[in-house]
Design a protein around this motif. Structure first.
Motif, mmCIF file in Angstrom:
data_model
loop_
_atom_site.group_PDB
_atom_site.id
_atom_site.type_symbol
_atom_site.label_atom_id
_atom_site.label_comp_id
_atom_site.label_asym_id
_atom_site.label_seq_id
_atom_site.Cartn_x
_atom_site.Cartn_y
_atom_site.Cartn_z
ATOM 1 N N TYR A 79 -7.114 -17.077 -33.034
ATOM 2 C CA TYR A 79 -7.804 -17.559 -31.837
ATOM 3 C C TYR A 79 -7.758 -19.078 -31.772
ATOM 4 N N ASP A 81 -7.913 -22.766 -29.084
ATOM 5 C CA ASP A 81 -8.383 -23.271 -27.798
ATOM 6 C C ASP A 81 -7.262 -23.089 -26.775
ATOM 7 N N SER A 88 -10.482 -21.698 -31.527
ATOM 8 C CA SER A 88 -11.318 -21.437 -30.357
ATOM 9 C C SER A 88 -12.790 -21.607 -30.715
ATOM 10 N N PRO A 91 -14.080 -16.996 -29.569
ATOM 11 C CA PRO A 91 -13.024 -15.995 -29.375
ATOM 12 C C PRO A 91 -13.406 -14.850 -28.441
ATOM 13 N N THR A 97 -10.167 -19.345 -24.818
ATOM 14 C CA THR A 97 -9.406 -18.862 -25.976
ATOM 15 C C THR A 97 -7.985 -18.454 -25.602
#
Length: 109
Positions: A79, A81, A88, A91, A97
């Protein structure tokens, strides 16, 4: 709905469609296969449903082990960004995500 259930649903959707919600990376061991064998491996990933506590301890359906032609392969969903630079922040939220699924031979780990 809990975050785990949301993440699992998003991962399953991505894995089953191979397009919705992410990017797929194939390692050199996978790209060295013929196109037909690559397609078969992707179909095995797409239809994988043998999640257990041993291979899915967090219940997110983010990892699987598959055998093709007597060679073990793994898929793993990570996961990031939306820019793909950092992990992320959430997630469970597809708005922030990008899922990245790596498909590899086990001996490439």
């Amino acid at each position: 709905m809990t975050d785990t259930i949301k993440i699992r649903s998003l991962n399953d959707s991505f894995r089953k469609t191979l397009v919705f919600g992410g990017t797929i990376l194939l390692t050199p061991g996978v790209t060295s296969l013929t196109i037909e064998r690559q397609a078969h491996l992707l179909e095995l990933v797409r239809t994988f449903d043998r999640f257990t506590l041993g291979n899915d301890p967090h219940g997110e359906h983010d990892f699987g082990s598959i055998e093709l032609d007597a060679i073990r392969h793994f898929f793993k969903i990570d996961y990031y960004d939306r820019d793909g630079k950092f992990a992320s922040s959430d997630p469970a939220d597809p708005a922030v995500t990008r899922r990245v699924m790596t498909i590899m031979r086990a001996d490439e780990c």
